[in-house]
Design an enzyme around this catalytic site. Structure first.
Site, PDB file in Angstrom:
ATOM      1  N   HIS A  97       0.827  -1.211   0.000  1.00 22.47           N
ATOM      2  CA  HIS A  97       0.000   0.000   0.000  1.00 22.47           C
ATOM      3  C   HIS A  97       0.863   1.264   0.000  1.00 22.47           C
ATOM      4  O   HIS A  97       0.509   2.257  -0.629  1.00 22.47           O
ATOM      5  CB  HIS A  97      -0.942  -0.027   1.198  1.00 22.47           C
ATOM      6  CG  HIS A  97      -1.892  -1.184   1.151  1.00 22.47           C
ATOM      7  ND1 HIS A  97      -2.997  -1.215   0.328  1.00 22.47           N
ATOM      8  CD2 HIS A  97      -1.875  -2.382   1.798  1.00 22.47           C
ATOM      9  CE1 HIS A  97      -3.627  -2.354   0.469  1.00 22.47           C
ATOM     10  NE2 HIS A  97      -2.971  -3.087   1.364  1.00 22.47           N
ATOM     11  N   ASP A 126       3.272   5.924  -5.482  1.00 30.57           N
ATOM     12  CA  ASP A 126       3.314   6.037  -6.940  1.00 30.57           C
ATOM     13  C   ASP A 126       2.438   7.226  -7.329  1.00 30.57           C
ATOM     14  O   ASP A 126       1.229   7.106  -7.493  1.00 30.57           O
ATOM     15  CB  ASP A 126       2.801   4.746  -7.565  1.00 30.57           C
ATOM     16  CG  ASP A 126       2.855   4.748  -9.084  1.00 30.57           C
ATOM     17  OD1 ASP A 126       3.032   5.840  -9.679  1.00 30.57           O
ATOM     18  OD2 ASP A 126       2.706   3.676  -9.685  1.00 30.57           O
ATOM     19  N   ARG A 132       0.260   7.021 -10.563  1.00 31.52           N
ATOM     20  CA  ARG A 132      -0.945   6.223 -10.347  1.00 31.52           C
ATOM     21  C   ARG A 132      -1.981   6.990  -9.542  1.00 31.52           C
ATOM     22  O   ARG A 132      -3.135   7.167  -9.963  1.00 31.52           O
ATOM     23  CB  ARG A 132      -0.586   4.930  -9.635  1.00 31.52           C
ATOM     24  CG  ARG A 132      -1.767   4.187  -9.011  1.00 31.52           C
ATOM     25  CD  ARG A 132      -1.282   3.291  -7.884  1.00 31.52           C
ATOM     26  NE  ARG A 132      -2.358   2.565  -7.237  1.00 31.52           N
ATOM     27  CZ  ARG A 132      -3.004   2.968  -6.151  1.00 31.52           C
ATOM     28  NH1 ARG A 132      -2.695   4.141  -5.589  1.00 31.52           N
ATOM     29  NH2 ARG A 132      -3.946   2.219  -5.611  1.00 31.52           N
ATOM     30  N   GLY A 170     -12.145  -3.527  -4.483  1.00 36.05           N
ATOM     31  CA  GLY A 170     -10.770  -3.708  -4.020  1.00 36.05           C
ATOM     32  C   GLY A 170     -10.246  -2.405  -3.453  1.00 36.05           C
ATOM     33  O   GLY A 170      -9.244  -1.858  -3.923  1.00 36.05           O
ATOM     34  N   GLU A 200     -13.329  -4.489   0.372  1.00 39.01           N
ATOM     35  CA  GLU A 200     -11.932  -4.943   0.494  1.00 39.01           C
ATOM     36  C   GLU A 200     -11.910  -6.255   1.279  1.00 39.01           C
ATOM     37  O   GLU A 200     -12.393  -6.314   2.412  1.00 39.01           O
ATOM     38  CB  GLU A 200     -11.079  -3.886   1.197  1.00 39.01           C
ATOM     39  CG  GLU A 200      -9.669  -4.315   1.499  1.00 39.01           C
ATOM     40  CD  GLU A 200      -8.905  -4.773   0.273  1.00 39.01           C
ATOM     41  OE1 GLU A 200      -8.248  -5.842   0.355  1.00 39.01           O
ATOM     42  OE2 GLU A 200      -8.950  -4.087  -0.769  1.00 39.01           O
ATOM     43  N   GLU A 222     -17.668 -10.751  -4.779  1.00 36.94           N
ATOM     44  CA  GLU A 222     -18.650 -11.700  -5.286  1.00 36.94           C
ATOM     45  C   GLU A 222     -19.629 -12.178  -4.208  1.00 36.94           C
ATOM     46  O   GLU A 222     -20.661 -12.777  -4.536  1.00 36.94           O
ATOM     47  CB  GLU A 222     -17.950 -12.893  -5.920  1.00 36.94           C
ATOM     48  CG  GLU A 222     -17.227 -12.585  -7.221  1.00 36.94           C
ATOM     49  CD  GLU A 222     -15.901 -11.856  -7.046  1.00 36.94           C
ATOM     50  OE1 GLU A 222     -15.309 -11.457  -8.057  1.00 36.94           O
ATOM     51  OE2 GLU A 222     -15.458 -11.677  -5.879  1.00 36.94           O
ATOM     52  N   GLU A 251      -8.961   0.196  -8.846  1.00 38.36           N
ATOM     53  CA  GLU A 251      -7.581   0.084  -9.348  1.00 38.36           C
ATOM     54  C   GLU A 251      -7.319  -1.408  -9.422  1.00 38.36           C
ATOM     55  O   GLU A 251      -6.804  -2.016  -8.503  1.00 38.36           O
ATOM     56  CB  GLU A 251      -6.613   0.792  -8.391  1.00 38.36           C
ATOM     57  CG  GLU A 251      -5.281   1.138  -9.047  1.00 38.36           C
ATOM     58  CD  GLU A 251      -4.270   0.009  -8.997  1.00 38.36           C
ATOM     59  OE1 GLU A 251      -4.500  -1.025  -9.666  1.00 38.36           O
ATOM     60  OE2 GLU A 251      -3.264   0.153  -8.300  1.00 38.36           O
ATOM     61  N   GLU A 292      -2.713 -11.246 -11.987  1.00 39.11           N
ATOM     62  CA  GLU A 292      -3.330 -11.083 -10.672  1.00 39.11           C
ATOM     63  C   GLU A 292      -4.247  -9.860 -10.613  1.00 39.11           C
ATOM     64  O   GLU A 292      -4.400  -9.225  -9.565  1.00 39.11           O
ATOM     65  CB  GLU A 292      -2.273 -10.990  -9.566  1.00 39.11           C
ATOM     66  CG  GLU A 292      -1.597 -12.317  -9.269  1.00 39.11           C
ATOM     67  CD  GLU A 292      -0.790 -12.290  -7.981  1.00 39.11           C
ATOM     68  OE1 GLU A 292      -0.516 -11.190  -7.471  1.00 39.11           O
ATOM     69  OE2 GLU A 292      -0.443 -13.369  -7.491  1.00 39.11           O
ATOM     70  N   HIS A 342     -13.992   3.800 -45.045  1.00 40.86           N
ATOM     71  CA  HIS A 342     -14.228   3.103 -46.308  1.00 40.86           C
ATOM     72  C   HIS A 342     -13.118   2.095 -46.612  1.00 40.86           C
ATOM     73  O   HIS A 342     -13.293   1.209 -47.448  1.00 40.86           O
ATOM     74  CB  HIS A 342     -14.367   4.116 -47.461  1.00 40.86           C
ATOM     75  CG  HIS A 342     -13.077   4.628 -47.992  1.00 40.86           C
ATOM     76  ND1 HIS A 342     -12.301   5.540 -47.314  1.00 40.86           N
ATOM     77  CD2 HIS A 342     -12.398   4.328 -49.133  1.00 40.86           C
ATOM     78  CE1 HIS A 342     -11.221   5.810 -48.024  1.00 40.86           C
ATOM     79  NE2 HIS A 342     -11.258   5.086 -49.129  1.00 40.86           N
TER      80      HIS A 342
END
Length: 320
Positions: free
Chosen positions: A12, A18, A21, A45, A67, A96, A110, A119, A256
């Site tokens: 984190h 970053d 980001r 997330g 999270e 889910e 993100e 991942e 075209h």
């Protein structure tokens, strides 16, 4: 293991430090504040909750921050510290398995991993979109593109040449190690390293484009049949600010010129990660130098090498 890896502070710290980001996400959220203000947001997330806080700062009425890792406990503290607990709800669970009391107007996530999909949480974002996003809702970010380019790696070059320098240093010839070193260094592993612009040897080639509003898991990771190869072009006009590009890509509005489709002799069934490789040559026809021939040598998966030469019929002659 995936969720455990996000329970430590290091990852984190690296992500929030970053600035490219984090600032891009912050600007992307604030630039869409008209679509966020007074609306319901789902953060897929959420991690430390920084994107949820940006959404709240942009005026979101409610943010569900989902999270699954234990960092969610720290996100609760961060949200409380910023006095946003009345608008941001931290849900410690996998996306889910959650149940919300309402549909959402915006999804922010993100979700990207190394090389975009390693991942990554793309499957969770697609699940959230299909189950919780209102029709016409906003997804941030909304599109992802993949590019590839050849590079030169001077560090690897130095390592490969190292064994030839040992004799000059120590009087012992170890040059026989060269082949072994090459096999060890230039292996099948994906290496995650920064690449400098000076080491890029060509213009990049975009080879995939994902529209987060419509993409399916089957399109990303499924199976299909290859019937043909597709060729298209772009041309670029110089400009003082941003160059203007005319693209005939199938990912862009139709022109075209359409696309040049090269049909294989037989359809080939493929799965995710089936290798397609070969060579393509364009050259003028012997009958008419203004007409083009395209020759392709290709191998698909475990099949043997195939070759085929294509020409464009007269009915497709350009009208100038």
């Amino acid at each position: 293991m995936y969720f455990d890896s996000y329970s430590d502070v290091t990852i984190h710290e690296e992500m929030i430090a970053d600035t490219v980001r984090t600032n891009t996400y912050r600007m992307g959220i604030f630039k869409n504040s008209k679509s966020i203000e007074g609306k319901v947001v789902l953060d897929v997330g959420a991690g430390t909750g920084v994107l949820s806080l940006f959404c709240a700062q942009a005026g979101a009425r409610k943010v569900y921050a989902v999270e699954a890792s234990s960092i969610a406990d720290q996100a609760v503290r961060i949200v409380k510290l910023n006095q946003m607990e009345d608008r941001i709800e931290i849900i410690k669970a996998t996306l889910e398995t959650i149940e919300l009391t309402e549909q959402v107007d915006v999804i922010v996530s993100e979700w990207m991993g190394y090389a975009l999909l390693h991942e990554s949480m793309l499957n969770s974002v697609i699940f959230a979109r299909d189950k919780w996003l209102k029709p016409g809702g906003l997804i941030l970010p909304s599109r992802a593109d993949l590019y590839i380019a050849p590079i030169n790696d001077l560090v690897v070059e130095g390592r490969l040449n190292f064994w030839s320098t040992v004799k000059g240093q120590y009087g012992v010839d170890m040059s026989c190690m060269n082949d072994f070193a090459r096999k060890c260094i230039m292996n099948k592993d994906i290496t995650v390293n920064p690449v400098t612009v000076e080491d890029v040897l060509s213009h990049p080639c975009k080879f995939a484009e994902l529209d987060l509003n419509t993409v399916t898991l089957e399109q990303c990771f499924g199976s299909s049949s290859i019937h043909a190869l597709c060729v298209w072009f772009t041309v670029t006009f110089p400009a003082e600010e941003k160059a203007l590009v005319l693209s005939t890509s199938p990912f862009k509005p139709e022109t075209h010129w359409k696309q040049a489709v090269l049909y294989l002799d037989d359809a080939v069934d493929v799965m995710q990660d089936t290798k397609v490789e070969g060579e393509i040559s364009l050259y003028p026809s012997e009958e008419n130098s203004r007409h083009i021939c395209i020759h392709v040598d290709y191998v698909i998966g475990e099949q043997k090498k195939h070759s085929k030469t294509f020409t464009i019929p007269d009915q497709y002659l350009e009208v100038k």
